[in-house]
Design a protein around this motif. Sequence first.
Motif, mmCIF file in Angstrom:
data_model
loop_
_atom_site.group_PDB
_atom_site.id
_atom_site.type_symbol
_atom_site.label_atom_id
_atom_site.label_comp_id
_atom_site.label_asym_id
_atom_site.label_seq_id
_atom_site.Cartn_x
_atom_site.Cartn_y
_atom_site.Cartn_z
ATOM 1 N N HIS A 367 -7.710 -5.662 -11.258
ATOM 2 C CA HIS A 367 -8.312 -4.388 -10.858
ATOM 3 C C HIS A 367 -7.244 -3.335 -10.598
ATOM 4 C CE1 HIS A 367 -12.374 -6.299 -9.513
ATOM 5 N NE2 HIS A 367 -12.047 -6.560 -10.770
ATOM 6 N N LEU A 368 -6.160 -3.789 -9.993
ATOM 7 C CA LEU A 368 -5.060 -2.870 -9.691
ATOM 8 C C LEU A 368 -4.521 -2.265 -10.993
ATOM 9 C CD1 LEU A 368 -3.567 -1.988 -7.089
ATOM 10 C CD2 LEU A 368 -1.916 -3.802 -7.524
ATOM 11 N N SER A 369 -4.297 -3.149 -11.980
ATOM 12 C CA SER A 369 -3.780 -2.683 -13.266
ATOM 13 C C SER A 369 -4.776 -1.762 -13.962
ATOM 14 C CB SER A 369 -3.475 -3.875 -14.186
ATOM 15 O OG SER A 369 -2.526 -4.710 -13.564
ATOM 16 N N ALA A 370 -6.079 -1.984 -13.681
ATOM 17 C CA ALA A 370 -7.115 -1.165 -14.303
ATOM 18 C C ALA A 370 -7.282 0.178 -13.600
ATOM 19 C CB ALA A 370 -8.434 -1.923 -14.312
ATOM 20 N N GLY A 371 -6.466 0.420 -12.577
ATOM 21 C CA GLY A 371 -6.482 1.739 -11.957
ATOM 22 C C GLY A 371 -7.122 1.791 -10.579
ATOM 23 N N GLU A 372 -7.599 0.659 -10.070
ATOM 24 C CA GLU A 372 -8.197 0.669 -8.730
ATOM 25 C C GLU A 372 -7.120 0.904 -7.666
ATOM 26 O OE1 GLU A 372 -11.307 -2.141 -6.287
ATOM 27 O OE2 GLU A 372 -11.354 -2.043 -8.467
ATOM 28 N N LYS A 373 -7.530 1.618 -6.588
ATOM 29 C CA LYS A 373 -6.585 1.883 -5.501
ATOM 30 C C LYS A 373 -7.063 1.175 -4.246
ATOM 31 C CE LYS A 373 -4.865 6.141 -7.366
ATOM 32 N NZ LYS A 373 -4.861 7.581 -7.421
ATOM 33 N N TYR A 374 -6.118 0.748 -3.433
ATOM 34 C CA TYR A 374 -6.457 0.036 -2.202
ATOM 35 C C TYR A 374 -5.886 0.804 -1.026
ATOM 36 C CZ TYR A 374 -7.780 -3.810 -5.274
ATOM 37 O OH TYR A 374 -8.382 -4.577 -6.223
ATOM 38 N N ASP A 375 -6.799 1.232 -0.137
ATOM 39 C CA ASP A 375 -6.382 2.064 0.982
ATOM 40 C C ASP A 375 -6.114 1.202 2.219
ATOM 41 O OD1 ASP A 375 -5.846 4.013 2.776
ATOM 42 O OD2 ASP A 375 -7.746 5.104 2.530
ATOM 43 N N PHE A 376 -4.886 1.136 2.608
ATOM 44 C CA PHE A 376 -4.511 0.482 3.863
ATOM 45 C C PHE A 376 -3.865 1.543 4.735
ATOM 46 C CE2 PHE A 376 -4.893 -3.045 1.004
ATOM 47 C CZ PHE A 376 -5.362 -4.083 1.778
ATOM 48 N N PHE A 377 -4.681 2.444 5.213
ATOM 49 C CA PHE A 377 -4.176 3.616 5.901
ATOM 50 C C PHE A 377 -3.069 3.244 6.891
ATOM 51 C CE2 PHE A 377 -4.146 6.580 9.394
ATOM 52 C CZ PHE A 377 -4.032 7.792 8.728
ATOM 53 N N PRO A 378 -1.959 3.892 6.945
ATOM 54 C CA PRO A 378 -1.592 5.090 6.165
ATOM 55 C C PRO A 378 -0.933 4.753 4.819
ATOM 56 C CG PRO A 378 0.077 4.652 7.809
ATOM 57 C CD PRO A 378 -0.924 3.542 7.923
ATOM 58 N N TYR A 379 -1.217 3.570 4.274
ATOM 59 C CA TYR A 379 -0.600 3.203 3.001
ATOM 60 C C TYR A 379 -1.658 3.137 1.902
ATOM 61 C CZ TYR A 379 3.054 1.913 6.219
ATOM 62 O OH TYR A 379 3.993 1.951 7.211
ATOM 63 N N LEU A 380 -1.249 3.495 0.706
ATOM 64 C CA LEU A 380 -2.158 3.441 -0.440
ATOM 65 C C LEU A 380 -1.465 2.706 -1.577
ATOM 66 C CD1 LEU A 380 -4.968 4.520 -1.449
ATOM 67 C CD2 LEU A 380 -3.652 6.299 -2.618
ATOM 68 N N LEU A 381 -2.091 1.597 -1.993
ATOM 69 C CA LEU A 381 -1.505 0.801 -3.070
ATOM 70 C C LEU A 381 -2.236 1.086 -4.374
ATOM 71 C CD1 LEU A 381 0.453 -1.552 -3.876
ATOM 72 C CD2 LEU A 381 -1.488 -3.079 -3.490
ATOM 73 N N SER A 382 -1.465 1.395 -5.397
ATOM 74 C CA SER A 382 -2.050 1.579 -6.721
ATOM 75 C C SER A 382 -1.097 0.964 -7.735
ATOM 76 C CB SER A 382 -2.246 3.064 -7.013
ATOM 77 O OG SER A 382 -0.982 3.651 -7.265
ATOM 78 N N ASN A 383 -1.512 1.019 -8.986
ATOM 79 C CA ASN A 383 -0.668 0.460 -10.050
ATOM 80 C C ASN A 383 0.663 1.199 -10.167
ATOM 81 O OD1 ASN A 383 -0.349 -1.520 -12.019
ATOM 82 N ND2 ASN A 383 -0.866 -0.076 -13.654
ATOM 83 N N GLU A 384 0.713 2.406 -9.578
ATOM 84 C CA GLU A 384 1.957 3.184 -9.644
ATOM 85 C C GLU A 384 2.935 2.792 -8.541
ATOM 86 O OE1 GLU A 384 -1.092 4.952 -10.545
ATOM 87 O OE2 GLU A 384 -0.200 4.258 -12.424
ATOM 88 N N GLY A 385 2.394 2.208 -7.494
ATOM 89 C CA GLY A 385 3.281 1.817 -6.410
ATOM 90 C C GLY A 385 2.609 1.952 -5.063
ATOM 91 N N LEU A 386 3.418 1.776 -4.010
ATOM 92 C CA LEU A 386 2.902 1.873 -2.646
ATOM 93 C C LEU A 386 3.316 3.215 -2.060
ATOM 94 C CD1 LEU A 386 1.425 0.374 -0.309
ATOM 95 C CD2 LEU A 386 3.699 -0.353 0.461
ATOM 96 N N VAL A 387 2.315 3.973 -1.581
ATOM 97 C CA VAL A 387 2.577 5.303 -1.048
ATOM 98 C C VAL A 387 2.282 5.321 0.444
ATOM 99 C CG1 VAL A 387 1.741 7.692 -1.060
ATOM 100 C CG2 VAL A 387 2.162 6.495 -3.232
ATOM 101 N N TRP A 388 3.165 5.969 1.192
ATOM 102 C CA TRP A 388 2.966 6.128 2.638
ATOM 103 C C TRP A 388 2.515 7.550 2.905
ATOM 104 C CZ3 TRP A 388 7.422 7.047 6.600
ATOM 105 C CH2 TRP A 388 6.882 7.096 7.897
ATOM 106 N N LYS A 389 1.314 7.710 3.475
ATOM 107 C CA LYS A 389 0.831 9.044 3.823
ATOM 108 C C LYS A 389 1.380 9.375 5.204
ATOM 109 C CE LYS A 389 -3.361 7.559 2.633
ATOM 110 N NZ LYS A 389 -4.822 7.540 2.511
#
Length: 943
Positions: A367-389
């Motif tokens: 699912h991740l590779s298919a573009g799904e995003k996982y919100d672990f506030f304040p972090y967001l995991l996607s196929n592009e990487g892990l982002v810290w808001k």
Amino acid sequence: MENREDLIKITEKDTQVTKEEFDKLLWPKMRETTDYLKRKGITHLNVRHFAKGEPTKTSIVSIEAEQQRPLYQWIINNQVWGKTINITFNQPEKAALSKTSFGNTDFKEPNGVLIDVDTVRKAGTSATIQMVSVSEKIVKKIEKLWKDLGINNYLVAFSGNGMHIILHGDFKNYPNTFRKKLLEALASEFDEPEAKIDTVTHDAARLTKLYGCIATKGDPTEETPHRQSYIVSIHEDKKTNDLSKLNQWVEETLKKNQSEARKTPTLEKKKMVWMKGNAKKWADHYGFSYKEKAGDKPGITILSFEKCPMKDHTNSPYGFALIQSGDFVMVQCMHESHKEITIYDFNELYPRPDEAKIGQKPISQTHLSAGEKYDFFPYLLSNEGLVWKKGDDKKIKISSPVYINGIKKSIEDNTVQYQLMYKSNDLWEKIWVDGSYIQAGMLKKLSRVGLEFKANFENNLVDFLIEQKQTVEVCYSHKRIGWDFRHMEPVFRLFNSYGNANDMFVSQLDEGAIFDLKPTGNYDTWLQMVKTDVLGTYMEMMLAVGFASMVFAYLKGTTYPELTAPFINLSNRTSTGKTTSQVFAVSLFSSPNSSMDSMNATMNSIIGTLANNHGILYALDELATNSTIDVTQLVYAVSTGKDRKRLNQDGTIRKRSSFSTMILTSAENPLTTFVKNETGMRARIIEFSGKTWTKSASSSEKIKQVSNNNYGQAGIKFVKRLFEEGHQIITSTFEEEKRVMIAELPQSSVKERIANNYALITTAARLVIQLLEIPIRYDFIKNELILLEQEAIEFAKNEQQGIDEKVLEFLLSNGQHFVQFSNAKKPVYNAWGICQRKNDYIQVNIFKNKFEDVVKKLANVENPKRIIQELIDIGMIYKEGDRKNKRINVDNRKRVPTYEFHLDLEYAAYFSFSLPRSLEINAKEITQQEISIDDIAPDDLEF
Ligand SMILES: [Zn+2]
């Protein structure tokens, strides 16, 4: 603390303290308080009473007068004799005396501080007696510290819900921050989960109770009554406390604890700020009243509580809020004393109810590779990487995609392993890492396997992983195999775990385990082979032996802790299916490849293999006399379940591994040829010597082949059926079988132990019949075992008969080693003793140590004492009174111990004495024969 007769305790609502009770029980204690403060130089108090819905009653009252009439009058006038009364305890500036209440600026040189050891409880409730006892314990520790630091002036009081210490001293000689730091240092050193030192009570205008008054928090109950506060103890030496040592302690303690705090990553604290959940459902569950409003950022909702549910703040109840952001909740309270509270503190008092829990869907790589995003506030995991808001618009990419995909936890030692999924150079990778990697400072070590993240944000990545792994199911693994009794009910662990225990972990065998217990093939194939090739042969015995080991481990772990494991050996000079028997027996539970070793095993490797094994049979093939294994040691180790040698090669004590299982060996020769003939050894060994195990060579091959390809099946079926029937049938069957054995076995000194050994096997046979419904011949197995014992007793008897003959032969064939005093010209080298011709016998004295060595060799024993005693008992060794050995003169001065033999005169020639005439003819004949006492009739000895 409780049940003091002079104290008032209110357990029912609407009960009031009467004026009479106040005069008799409350006022005298209040006087103690004011008198103490007077001695500390206080002349005026700010007296206050807070009442819900009414204006606070407050006055400045002088306590200089002898009888404290102004204070008494204030209480009576305000009708607060049954209420909580608060007072200040520092000396105010003169200018403030005309006010109605004091503020912090009214104290120039405050010399007192309140140490409030408060119990942790919900706001608006009184403490239970258990909570109070924890705060008492903390006060005891502080008093010990005071003593060490030379502080002799202080007051200890019971506040009604916790403990207080009022400390006065030369605070004016130190910076104004000293009192604050003191509380922080005490808190960092002595806080407990159930009671904590309040770190905000350092201000000069701080109020405490007028001890003696009633503490009225919430509605009183039997468990949480309204208790009277009172002074527990006063400590005074008429001097002012010198606080220099205390100051030093405070500075050192803070320094030490701060450096410790620095060592634990800040994320530990940060992580504690948010908890996943639904704030509204949470608050509603506990019936809190709150106002809901939107936060100043989108997606944030604030539940503003009517009053703080965690503490009764004296000034204003407002300021407490639950804040919802996405799926996460945090807590905030504006009060100084709640500056650092977190949602986890809130959760302690008001556990998150099920309806407020929010399940996060586990991450799927697809699912991740298919573009799904996982919100672990304040972090967001996607196929592009892990982002810290980080803030409103601030987003920082901290790593390539990474998450925890699996968790394995050992049920033995709680060690954890994580399976990390991560993208490295744009390719997904998978790796199992030790739990210690998921922490700051360790994660960066994984860069060697290509984990990609910005070094500055290691803490954040750890933070994310700790949060994210909550969505991953934990798989438990075990190293211990066989029976596990650490649960309410026994559990049997193979590749999977079996049992009825509610608290049993669903766990799988650790991947590194030595025994391969993952079943292969199928039960029916195995059963078919048993029907055609095992039933009707001696191999039936092995079907019982294969299960006897688990019977043994069960009994040892439950009702018979003293039971020892018999060591089973199959001996035969020719190949008659010994190896096949072993393969068949071990394959009931395990892959023979993993549970059978050949003789290149060492003692250490065998013990290592058996560690944590509680009932899975182990086999050693082709035991050979030239092996490096000390079989005697091995038999002891197996039977006791402990390694007898406790030292490592470097002499350090090795951690003893424990196990309870049986070993099945095979050899050309009986085990008696490998082991020392020690007492008790026989009771540890079951020897199947010269048995024909299989029908034919081809049948033997078939059993081996089917066992090797269908292992583990019978064991699992057996165990499952056992739990269906109730594992207790092992004990009841064993007890019955032991009775049978005791009744039928021949008498011997080790009968009880032999009965135990055999009953293990017949119990297993009974269980095979009952649980697997395989018709093995119980009577045949039982009778064969009894026959083994009859033969063993016969064999032992023959061995014993031989020893006196062996000694005689030995003495006669070594006559030249004995010195003759009557024949001094004959030189004797390497002398073993002396011999003398007496009138009617030859006296031979052999040196004690020499003879004991000889006996060890002749009887094949480690300790010769038992054999020597036997020789004394049968009269072969001559005994004078109680002395077993006799000292003889070897020269004029020295006497050495010897054993003495009186041999018949016809043996005179062997020691170079002349024969008596009457025996000469007979002696010639004897020397031509094999020496035997039986050959000489008593009549022949006349001369
Ligand atoms: Zn609060």
